[in-house]
Design a protein around this motif. Structure first.
Motif, mmCIF file in Angstrom:
data_model
loop_
_atom_site.group_PDB
_atom_site.id
_atom_site.type_symbol
_atom_site.label_atom_id
_atom_site.label_comp_id
_atom_site.label_asym_id
_atom_site.label_seq_id
_atom_site.Cartn_x
_atom_site.Cartn_y
_atom_site.Cartn_z
ATOM 1 N N ALA A 10 0.828 -1.213 0.000
ATOM 2 C CA ALA A 10 0.000 0.000 0.000
ATOM 3 C C ALA A 10 0.863 1.264 0.000
ATOM 4 O O ALA A 10 0.621 2.201 -0.766
ATOM 5 C CB ALA A 10 -0.935 0.005 1.202
ATOM 6 N N LYS A 11 1.894 1.273 0.840
ATOM 7 C CA LYS A 11 2.769 2.449 0.903
ATOM 8 C C LYS A 11 3.526 2.621 -0.414
ATOM 9 O O LYS A 11 3.701 3.733 -0.904
ATOM 10 C CB LYS A 11 3.749 2.342 2.079
ATOM 11 C CG LYS A 11 4.499 3.645 2.320
ATOM 12 C CD LYS A 11 5.168 3.672 3.662
ATOM 13 C CE LYS A 11 4.108 3.821 4.729
ATOM 14 N NZ LYS A 11 4.639 4.057 6.059
ATOM 15 N N TYR A 12 3.952 1.502 -1.006
ATOM 16 C CA TYR A 12 4.651 1.578 -2.291
ATOM 17 C C TYR A 12 3.742 2.184 -3.359
ATOM 18 O O TYR A 12 4.171 3.050 -4.119
ATOM 19 C CB TYR A 12 5.154 0.195 -2.722
ATOM 20 C CG TYR A 12 5.750 0.217 -4.104
ATOM 21 C CD1 TYR A 12 6.967 0.853 -4.334
ATOM 22 C CD2 TYR A 12 5.088 -0.357 -5.184
ATOM 23 C CE1 TYR A 12 7.505 0.912 -5.606
ATOM 24 C CE2 TYR A 12 5.623 -0.310 -6.460
ATOM 25 C CZ TYR A 12 6.826 0.335 -6.665
ATOM 26 O OH TYR A 12 7.356 0.406 -7.919
ATOM 27 N N ARG A 13 2.487 1.750 -3.411
ATOM 28 C CA ARG A 13 1.544 2.309 -4.398
ATOM 29 C C ARG A 13 1.406 3.817 -4.220
ATOM 30 O O ARG A 13 1.315 4.560 -5.199
ATOM 31 C CB ARG A 13 0.171 1.642 -4.288
ATOM 32 C CG ARG A 13 0.072 0.331 -5.025
ATOM 33 C CD ARG A 13 -1.371 -0.124 -5.201
ATOM 34 N NE ARG A 13 -2.092 -0.225 -3.941
ATOM 35 C CZ ARG A 13 -2.081 -1.302 -3.149
ATOM 36 N NH1 ARG A 13 -1.380 -2.365 -3.496
ATOM 37 N NH2 ARG A 13 -2.766 -1.306 -2.027
ATOM 38 N N GLU A 14 1.418 4.261 -2.974
ATOM 39 C CA GLU A 14 1.292 5.689 -2.679
ATOM 40 C C GLU A 14 2.542 6.467 -3.126
ATOM 41 O O GLU A 14 2.459 7.607 -3.564
ATOM 42 C CB GLU A 14 1.077 5.851 -1.170
ATOM 43 C CG GLU A 14 0.613 7.205 -0.732
ATOM 44 C CD GLU A 14 0.333 7.272 0.768
ATOM 45 O OE1 GLU A 14 -0.127 8.327 1.210
ATOM 46 O OE2 GLU A 14 0.584 6.282 1.496
ATOM 47 N N LEU A 15 3.706 5.837 -3.013
ATOM 48 C CA LEU A 15 4.973 6.530 -3.259
ATOM 49 C C LEU A 15 5.483 6.439 -4.691
ATOM 50 O O LEU A 15 6.200 7.328 -5.144
ATOM 51 C CB LEU A 15 6.061 5.957 -2.340
ATOM 52 C CG LEU A 15 5.903 6.221 -0.844
ATOM 53 C CD1 LEU A 15 6.914 5.412 -0.063
ATOM 54 C CD2 LEU A 15 6.040 7.708 -0.548
ATOM 55 N N LYS A 16 5.142 5.364 -5.401
ATOM 56 C CA LYS A 16 5.831 5.096 -6.671
ATOM 57 C C LYS A 16 5.712 6.213 -7.708
ATOM 58 O O LYS A 16 6.625 6.413 -8.488
ATOM 59 C CB LYS A 16 5.400 3.751 -7.265
ATOM 60 C CG LYS A 16 3.983 3.689 -7.753
ATOM 61 C CD LYS A 16 3.683 2.302 -8.279
ATOM 62 C CE LYS A 16 2.241 2.220 -8.740
ATOM 63 N NZ LYS A 16 1.905 0.892 -9.200
ATOM 64 N N GLY A 17 4.621 6.981 -7.682
ATOM 65 C CA GLY A 17 4.482 8.080 -8.614
ATOM 66 C C GLY A 17 5.153 9.362 -8.154
ATOM 67 O O GLY A 17 5.172 10.356 -8.882
ATOM 68 N N LEU A 18 5.710 9.342 -6.945
ATOM 69 C CA LEU A 18 6.300 10.563 -6.362
ATOM 70 C C LEU A 18 7.830 10.502 -6.315
ATOM 71 O O LEU A 18 8.466 11.485 -5.960
ATOM 72 C CB LEU A 18 5.782 10.750 -4.927
ATOM 73 C CG LEU A 18 4.263 10.812 -4.769
ATOM 74 C CD1 LEU A 18 3.880 10.839 -3.301
ATOM 75 C CD2 LEU A 18 3.699 12.032 -5.496
ATOM 76 N N VAL A 19 8.385 9.347 -6.669
ATOM 77 C CA VAL A 19 9.835 9.172 -6.597
ATOM 78 C C VAL A 19 10.370 8.697 -7.936
ATOM 79 O O VAL A 19 9.616 8.254 -8.807
ATOM 80 C CB VAL A 19 10.224 8.163 -5.485
ATOM 81 C CG1 VAL A 19 9.823 8.685 -4.116
ATOM 82 C CG2 VAL A 19 9.611 6.798 -5.741
ATOM 83 N N ARG A 20 11.675 8.822 -8.104
ATOM 84 C CA ARG A 20 12.315 8.380 -9.351
ATOM 85 C C ARG A 20 13.702 7.886 -9.025
ATOM 86 O O ARG A 20 14.247 8.127 -7.938
ATOM 87 C CB ARG A 20 12.369 9.508 -10.369
ATOM 88 C CG ARG A 20 13.221 10.693 -9.944
ATOM 89 C CD ARG A 20 13.022 11.878 -10.895
ATOM 90 N NE ARG A 20 13.586 13.087 -10.311
ATOM 91 C CZ ARG A 20 14.816 13.532 -10.575
ATOM 92 N NH1 ARG A 20 15.596 12.907 -11.413
ATOM 93 N NH2 ARG A 20 15.253 14.624 -9.989
ATOM 94 N N VAL A 21 14.304 7.201 -10.005
ATOM 95 C CA VAL A 21 15.687 6.735 -9.905
ATOM 96 C C VAL A 21 16.360 7.097 -11.210
ATOM 97 O O VAL A 21 15.818 6.832 -12.285
ATOM 98 C CB VAL A 21 15.734 5.199 -9.677
ATOM 99 C CG1 VAL A 21 17.157 4.697 -9.792
ATOM 100 C CG2 VAL A 21 15.142 4.838 -8.341
#
Length: 76
Positions: free
Chosen positions: A64-75
């Motif tokens: 759930a936390k990953y789904r929330e974060l994945k669009g807000l971070v990059r590599v």
């Protein structure tokens, strides 16, 4: 370039870079407190992130936390 691709590029560049973000930048993300930010930093000091999905390897980041974060971070 099209307006849509310009918007996408702007969104991409405004995301938090997992390999360079400092403690405060990580803590500004939803659901990331001081201890989780430290774990993200510790993980990348051992091995740099190559993909955003590797965030799931950090203790405390579940589906759930990953789904929330994945669009807000990059590599990069």
């Amino acid at each position: 370039s099209s307006a849509a691709s310009d918007v996408y590029k702007r969104q991409e560049s405004s995301r938090v870079e997992l390999n360079t973000a400092n403690q405060a930048e990580l803590e500004a993300l939803p659901g990331i407190g001081p201890s989780l930010a430290k774990r993200i930093i510790a993980r990348r000091e051992k091995r740099a992130f190559r993909r955003v999905s590797q965030l799931r390897q950090v203790k405390g980041i579940g589906a759930a936390k990953y789904r929330e974060l994945k669009g807000l971070v990059r590599v990069e």
